[in-house]
Design a protein around this motif. Structure first.
Motif, PDB file in Angstrom:
ATOM      1  N   GLU A 323      42.491  75.891  36.100  1.00 17.42           N
ATOM      2  CA  GLU A 323      43.800  76.390  36.528  1.00 17.42           C
ATOM      3  C   GLU A 323      44.756  75.248  36.882  1.00 17.42           C
ATOM      4  OE1 GLU A 323      44.727  79.502  36.025  1.00 17.42           O
ATOM      5  OE2 GLU A 323      42.719  79.583  35.143  1.00 17.42           O
ATOM      6  N   ILE A 324      44.221  74.154  37.407  1.00 18.06           N
ATOM      7  CA  ILE A 324      45.059  72.972  37.639  1.00 18.06           C
ATOM      8  C   ILE A 324      45.625  72.487  36.313  1.00 18.06           C
ATOM      9  CG2 ILE A 324      45.000  70.515  38.264  1.00 18.06           C
ATOM     10  CD1 ILE A 324      43.057  71.265  40.524  1.00 18.06           C
ATOM     11  N   CYS A 325      44.771  72.449  35.296  1.00 17.05           N
ATOM     12  CA  CYS A 325      45.237  72.044  33.964  1.00 17.05           C
ATOM     13  C   CYS A 325      46.315  73.000  33.450  1.00 17.05           C
ATOM     14  CB  CYS A 325      44.065  72.006  32.981  1.00 17.05           C
ATOM     15  SG  CYS A 325      42.920  70.640  33.262  1.00 17.05           S
ATOM     16  N   ARG A 326      46.126  74.280  33.688  1.00 21.84           N
ATOM     17  CA  ARG A 326      47.109  75.278  33.232  1.00 21.84           C
ATOM     18  C   ARG A 326      48.476  75.021  33.859  1.00 21.84           C
ATOM     19  NH1 ARG A 326      46.139  80.332  31.215  1.00 21.84           N
ATOM     20  NH2 ARG A 326      44.028  80.393  32.111  1.00 21.84           N
ATOM     21  N   GLU A 327      48.497  74.804  35.162  1.00 23.47           N
ATOM     22  CA  GLU A 327      49.761  74.588  35.863  1.00 23.47           C
ATOM     23  C   GLU A 327      50.381  73.238  35.519  1.00 23.47           C
ATOM     24  OE1 GLU A 327      51.427  76.779  37.715  1.00 23.47           O
ATOM     25  OE2 GLU A 327      49.875  78.242  37.178  1.00 23.47           O
ATOM     26  N   ALA A 328      49.538  72.196  35.505  1.00 26.12           N
ATOM     27  CA  ALA A 328      50.050  70.849  35.269  1.00 26.12           C
ATOM     28  C   ALA A 328      50.634  70.701  33.868  1.00 26.12           C
ATOM     29  CB  ALA A 328      48.935  69.828  35.474  1.00 26.12           C
ATOM     30  N   TYR A 336      50.235  76.586  24.350  1.00 28.05           N
ATOM     31  CA  TYR A 336      49.363  75.432  24.572  1.00 28.05           C
ATOM     32  C   TYR A 336      48.377  75.704  25.706  1.00 28.05           C
ATOM     33  CZ  TYR A 336      47.931  70.541  25.191  1.00 28.05           C
ATOM     34  OH  TYR A 336      47.194  69.385  25.286  1.00 28.05           O
ATOM     35  N   THR A 337      48.884  76.110  26.862  1.00 27.71           N
ATOM     36  CA  THR A 337      48.011  76.277  28.028  1.00 27.71           C
ATOM     37  C   THR A 337      47.050  77.450  27.865  1.00 27.71           C
ATOM     38  OG1 THR A 337      49.747  77.543  29.170  1.00 27.71           O
ATOM     39  CG2 THR A 337      49.618  75.181  29.629  1.00 27.71           C
ATOM     40  N   ASP A 338      47.499  78.544  27.267  1.00 25.81           N
ATOM     41  CA  ASP A 338      46.600  79.687  27.060  1.00 25.81           C
ATOM     42  C   ASP A 338      45.469  79.335  26.099  1.00 25.81           C
ATOM     43  OD1 ASP A 338      48.025  81.246  28.777  1.00 25.81           O
ATOM     44  OD2 ASP A 338      48.901  82.560  27.255  1.00 25.81           O
ATOM     45  N   THR A 339      45.813  78.649  25.031  1.00 22.45           N
ATOM     46  CA  THR A 339      44.788  78.265  24.050  1.00 22.45           C
ATOM     47  C   THR A 339      43.771  77.328  24.677  1.00 22.45           C
ATOM     48  OG1 THR A 339      46.400  78.473  22.254  1.00 22.45           O
ATOM     49  CG2 THR A 339      44.388  77.237  21.787  1.00 22.45           C
ATOM     50  N   LEU A 340      44.252  76.318  25.383  1.00 28.64           N
ATOM     51  CA  LEU A 340      43.360  75.352  26.002  1.00 28.64           C
ATOM     52  C   LEU A 340      42.475  75.999  27.064  1.00 28.64           C
ATOM     53  CD1 LEU A 340      42.267  72.534  26.621  1.00 28.64           C
ATOM     54  CD2 LEU A 340      44.276  72.148  28.064  1.00 28.64           C
ATOM     55  N   CYS A 341      43.087  76.720  27.988  1.00 26.71           N
ATOM     56  CA  CYS A 341      42.326  77.270  29.113  1.00 26.71           C
ATOM     57  C   CYS A 341      41.338  78.340  28.669  1.00 26.71           C
ATOM     58  CB  CYS A 341      43.276  77.802  30.187  1.00 26.71           C
ATOM     59  SG  CYS A 341      44.256  76.489  30.967  1.00 26.71           S
ATOM     60  N   ASN A 342      41.700  79.125  27.667  1.00 26.30           N
ATOM     61  CA  ASN A 342      40.754  80.087  27.124  1.00 26.30           C
ATOM     62  C   ASN A 342      39.555  79.356  26.515  1.00 26.30           C
ATOM     63  OD1 ASN A 342      39.997  82.872  26.202  1.00 26.30           O
ATOM     64  ND2 ASN A 342      40.213  81.898  24.204  1.00 26.30           N
ATOM     65  N   ASP A 384      36.998  64.049  37.574  1.00 27.29           N
ATOM     66  CA  ASP A 384      36.497  64.913  36.503  1.00 27.29           C
ATOM     67  C   ASP A 384      37.520  65.971  36.097  1.00 27.29           C
ATOM     68  OD1 ASP A 384      34.228  63.437  36.495  1.00 27.29           O
ATOM     69  OD2 ASP A 384      32.866  65.034  37.087  1.00 27.29           O
ATOM     70  N   VAL A 385      38.464  66.278  36.988  1.00 28.45           N
ATOM     71  CA  VAL A 385      39.573  67.166  36.607  1.00 28.45           C
ATOM     72  C   VAL A 385      40.440  66.451  35.566  1.00 28.45           C
ATOM     73  CG1 VAL A 385      41.592  68.446  37.417  1.00 28.45           C
ATOM     74  CG2 VAL A 385      39.568  68.258  38.879  1.00 28.45           C
ATOM     75  N   GLU A 426      48.537  62.204  32.576  1.00 28.34           N
ATOM     76  CA  GLU A 426      49.773  61.865  33.283  1.00 28.34           C
ATOM     77  C   GLU A 426      50.392  63.110  33.907  1.00 28.34           C
ATOM     78  OE1 GLU A 426      53.074  59.600  34.699  1.00 28.34           O
ATOM     79  OE2 GLU A 426      51.043  59.052  34.080  1.00 28.34           O
ATOM     80  N   LEU A 427      50.390  64.221  33.184  1.00 32.11           N
ATOM     81  CA  LEU A 427      50.951  65.463  33.729  1.00 32.11           C
ATOM     82  C   LEU A 427      50.119  66.010  34.879  1.00 32.11           C
ATOM     83  CD1 LEU A 427      52.922  65.295  31.364  1.00 32.11           C
ATOM     84  CD2 LEU A 427      52.569  67.738  30.967  1.00 32.11           C
ATOM     85  N   VAL A 428      48.804  65.868  34.812  1.00 27.51           N
ATOM     86  CA  VAL A 428      47.938  66.301  35.914  1.00 27.51           C
ATOM     87  C   VAL A 428      48.217  65.453  37.151  1.00 27.51           C
ATOM     88  CG1 VAL A 428      45.544  66.370  36.737  1.00 27.51           C
ATOM     89  CG2 VAL A 428      46.120  67.310  34.499  1.00 27.51           C
ATOM     90  N   TYR A 429      48.379  64.157  36.949  1.00 33.65           N
ATOM     91  CA  TYR A 429      48.702  63.268  38.073  1.00 33.65           C
ATOM     92  C   TYR A 429      50.013  63.681  38.722  1.00 33.65           C
ATOM     93  CZ  TYR A 429      51.049  59.252  40.173  1.00 33.65           C
ATOM     94  OH  TYR A 429      51.779  58.451  41.014  1.00 33.65           O
ATOM     95  N   GLN A 430      51.040  63.890  37.919  1.00 35.80           N
ATOM     96  CA  GLN A 430      52.340  64.275  38.458  1.00 35.80           C
ATOM     97  C   GLN A 430      52.243  65.589  39.247  1.00 35.80           C
ATOM     98  OE1 GLN A 430      55.195  64.389  35.255  1.00 35.80           O
ATOM     99  NE2 GLN A 430      54.935  62.226  34.734  1.00 35.80           N
ATOM    100  N   TYR A 431      51.461  66.521  38.735  1.00 37.74           N
ATOM    101  CA  TYR A 431      51.300  67.823  39.393  1.00 37.74           C
ATOM    102  C   TYR A 431      50.579  67.672  40.731  1.00 37.74           C
ATOM    103  CZ  TYR A 431      49.448  72.500  40.308  1.00 37.74           C
ATOM    104  OH  TYR A 431      49.099  73.693  40.900  1.00 37.74           O
ATOM    105  N   LEU A 432      49.475  66.943  40.752  1.00 36.16           N
ATOM    106  CA  LEU A 432      48.711  66.785  41.989  1.00 36.16           C
ATOM    107  C   LEU A 432      49.489  65.995  43.034  1.00 36.16           C
ATOM    108  CD1 LEU A 432      45.126  66.094  40.567  1.00 36.16           C
ATOM    109  CD2 LEU A 432      45.957  68.185  41.659  1.00 36.16           C
ATOM    110  N   LEU A 433      50.226  64.968  42.604  1.00 34.34           N
ATOM    111  CA  LEU A 433      51.032  64.187  43.541  1.00 34.34           C
ATOM    112  C   LEU A 433      52.124  65.055  44.158  1.00 34.34           C
ATOM    113  CD1 LEU A 433      51.500  61.281  44.664  1.00 34.34           C
ATOM    114  CD2 LEU A 433      53.198  60.985  42.841  1.00 34.34           C
TER     115      LEU A 433
END
Length: 598
Positions: A323-328, A336-342, A384-385, A426-433
């Protein structure tokens, strides 16, 4: 899974936590049928020998040729995935070996194919491929013409094809030694003996107890050091194989051989090393700040994987990471996010560590079937995320490539692959920060990102420089030994880490334990990849629909363009030093902020 005290066997892992290989073959019997068909298809293609000078016959042969290698791809991938899931499974090992043998046999039988095509007059070939019926094969033939100066005669190509399986011996032996036969024992943590493995080693090096880090480091490298001559011999064998192929084809150097097929200028490699060297002052300042943050009198190599902040424990379940990946990654859109997360939740991923499973992580996609991901996910390792997002980037790149290109030109280069993966990081980093709950957590992510840039840009450049120097030594007549390799690697360690670092006597064993070195001149692509990815992430997140579509043009281009060209379409020019310098400038900004916080 992360709380386990022992490593489970493959049979103890629930099916829901393993990848679903039925997108390739429903049963092993189907795989066996496919394996047997490789030989018959190869014989069909071989029947065209001496007849490819006709436009109509060439088209027929290309269709069969494409069918053969599409079948061979999924046959080999199915076996390889099973083997990587459990390298101790003799049945899986046997399958992989049989698949590779079938591919080698087909390759040797069809060694005439490329030579015979390139023997056709260039003008004639170029006119044929403009016809609509050649659309699926146009890029393939254009790339053949680019390689024409280095394509050998039929007999010579057959010899190279016949020895291709033997050429993998050094890496296969290294992998078995590293993942299956080396026993690293246990490390005592708070009175409990915990297993030290390729996967858990990174966790021990993040342990706040310096004695635990030191013990893990010394035991880990101590085991490798006992086998230093074997490891050096294996790597020397790999380098010698590279030189053999380089000289057999007539390239001037191993580096030229590695870069030529993708039209990557030699300057790209050298510019990367030179640009990183010019920014050593910031890198050395980072270690000075890091030493101060840890509060140690000295800085040791086993300290460098620690976060700046202490006592921040972030626990992320596998589903939470998805879900972090989905949001980030939401700036890339819902498809993109639906295909990946599924895919992450349903069959793409082999999630957790088990006995005999390959360490680390990778994505392995085919034209047909799921773009599979191997992870060794740990719920208490926030990195690992990032790994999930990274491998997910590879797999989505494969997904878009296979859905938008014919088989003969769907496969993108590694140079491009590392862009799609590090873009996601990079997008995950920006989201978590952005969503950090405290200043300490913010500092944690800043230090983590500094560490990631360092690991992907600075460290991979150091590895790239090591590979280049090792190959140049042999090219210039100096054989590789444990002593030569360790001295070379220690010199680079001292140069890159700078005056703040104190190394152990066996720290230079690191240069003999890295699997990527067996794929020569691979690692530099991580460094160029993160540079391009950071530039494109800024472009997409700060831009509009046009910038996002430019990025998707890149993802969809597959192997239809050369990598430098496809990245230009996305909006970044990697033939120049600017993207590398901008990434290093961002690293400097993070170091400046961390220095203030410390």
């Amino acid at each position: 899974m992360s709380k386990q005290k022992t490593i489970p066997t493959r049979s103890e892992i629930p099916a829901s936590d393993k990848w679903d290989l039925t997108s390739l073959f429903k049963t092993d019997a189907d795989w066996e049928a496919s394996l047997s068909k490789i030989e018959s298809l190869a014989n069909e293609v071989a029947s065209y020998k001496g007849k490819l000078s006709s436009k109509e016959t060439l088209l027929e042969a290309l269709k069969k040729y494409s069918e053969l290698w599409q079948l061979a791809e999924i046959t080999e991938n199915y076996a390889s995935l099973q083997h990587n899931a459990d390298e101790g499974d003799q049945n899986a090992t046997n399958k992989e070996g049989r698949a590779q043998m079938a591919v080698v046999k087909a390759s040797s039988l069809l060694s005439f194919f490329d030579s015979e095509i390139t023997a056709i007059e260039d003008d004639k070939l170029n006119s044929w491929i403009e016809a609509p019926e050649f659309a699926d094969y146009k890029v393939y033939i254009q790339k053949l013409l680019h390689l024409k100066p280095y394509i050998l005669s039929e007999k010579e190509e057959r010899i190279l094809a016949l020895q291709s399986e033997a050429s993998e011996t050094a890496y296969k032996t290294f992998s078995i030694l590293e993942n299956l036969e080396l026993d690293f024992g246990t490390i005592k943590v708070k009175g409990k003996e915990l297993p030290l493995t390729q996967t858990t080693w990174s966790q021990f090096l993040k342990n706040p107890d310096r004695k635990v880090r030191k013990a893990a480091y010394e035991k880990f490298y101590g085991v490798f050091e006992k086998h230093e001559n074997t490891l050096a011999s294996l790597y020397a064998g790999s380098v010698n194989q590279d030189i053999f192929e380089t000289r057999a084809r007539g390239y001037s150097s191993c580096l030229e051989h590695a870069l030529y097929s993708n039209k990557v200028p030699l300057e790209v490699y050298h510019n990367l090393i030179d640009t990183v060297h010019k920014n050593f002052d910031t890198l050395h300042r980072y270690y000075k700040v890091f030493k101060k943050a840890l509060g140690n009198k000295d800085l040791r190599h086993y300290d460098v994987y620690m976060p700046f902040t202490k006592d921040i424990n972030i626990h992320t379940t596998y589903d939470e990471a998805v879900e972090i990946c989905r949001e980030a990654l939401s700036p890339l859109g819902k498809e993109y996010t639906d295909t990946l997360c599924n895919g992450l939740k349903n069959g793409w991923v082999d999630r957790y560590e088990s006995k005999g499973k390959r360490s680390g992580a990778f994505s392995s996609g085919c034209f047909t079937g799921y773009p599979y991901i191997l992870l060794n996910y740990k719920e208490d390792v926030i990195r690992d995320v990032f790994t999930m997002a990274h491998e997910g980037g590879h797999s989505m790149h494969s997904w878009y490539s296979s859905h938008n290109n014919p088989f003969m030109c769907y496969n993108y280069t590694i140079f491009e692959a590392e862009v799609a993966s590090t873009f996601n990081e990079e997008l995950v980093y920006q989201y978590l920060l952005k969503n950090a709950k405290s200043k300490e957590e913010k500092k944690y992510y800043l230090s983590m990102r500094a560490g990631d840039i360092l690991a992907t840009l600075h460290r991979q450049t150091m590895f790239a420089e090591y590979e280049l120097k090792a190959h140049e030594l042999v090219e210039n007549g100096t054989p590789l030994s444990a002593e030569v390799l360790r001295k070379l690697y220690r010199g680079l360690l001292e140069q890159y880490f700078g005056p703040e670092m104190t190394f152990e006597e066996n720290s230079d064993m690191e240069g003999l334990r890295i699997p990527h070195f067996y794929s020569a001149f691979y690692v530099y692509k991580y460094a160029t990849g993160i540079s391009a990815a950071m530039a494109l992430a800024d472009r997409v997140t700060n831009g509009g629909e046009a910038e996002r579509e430019d990025y998707f043009k890149f993802l969809k281009s597959g192997g239809s363009r050369y990598p430098i060209e496809s990245l230009k379409v996305a909006g970044v020019d990697m033939s120049k030093t600017e993207p590398i310098q901008k990434a290093l400038d961002k690293f400097k900004d993070i170091v400046d902020e961390l220095e203030k916080l410390v």
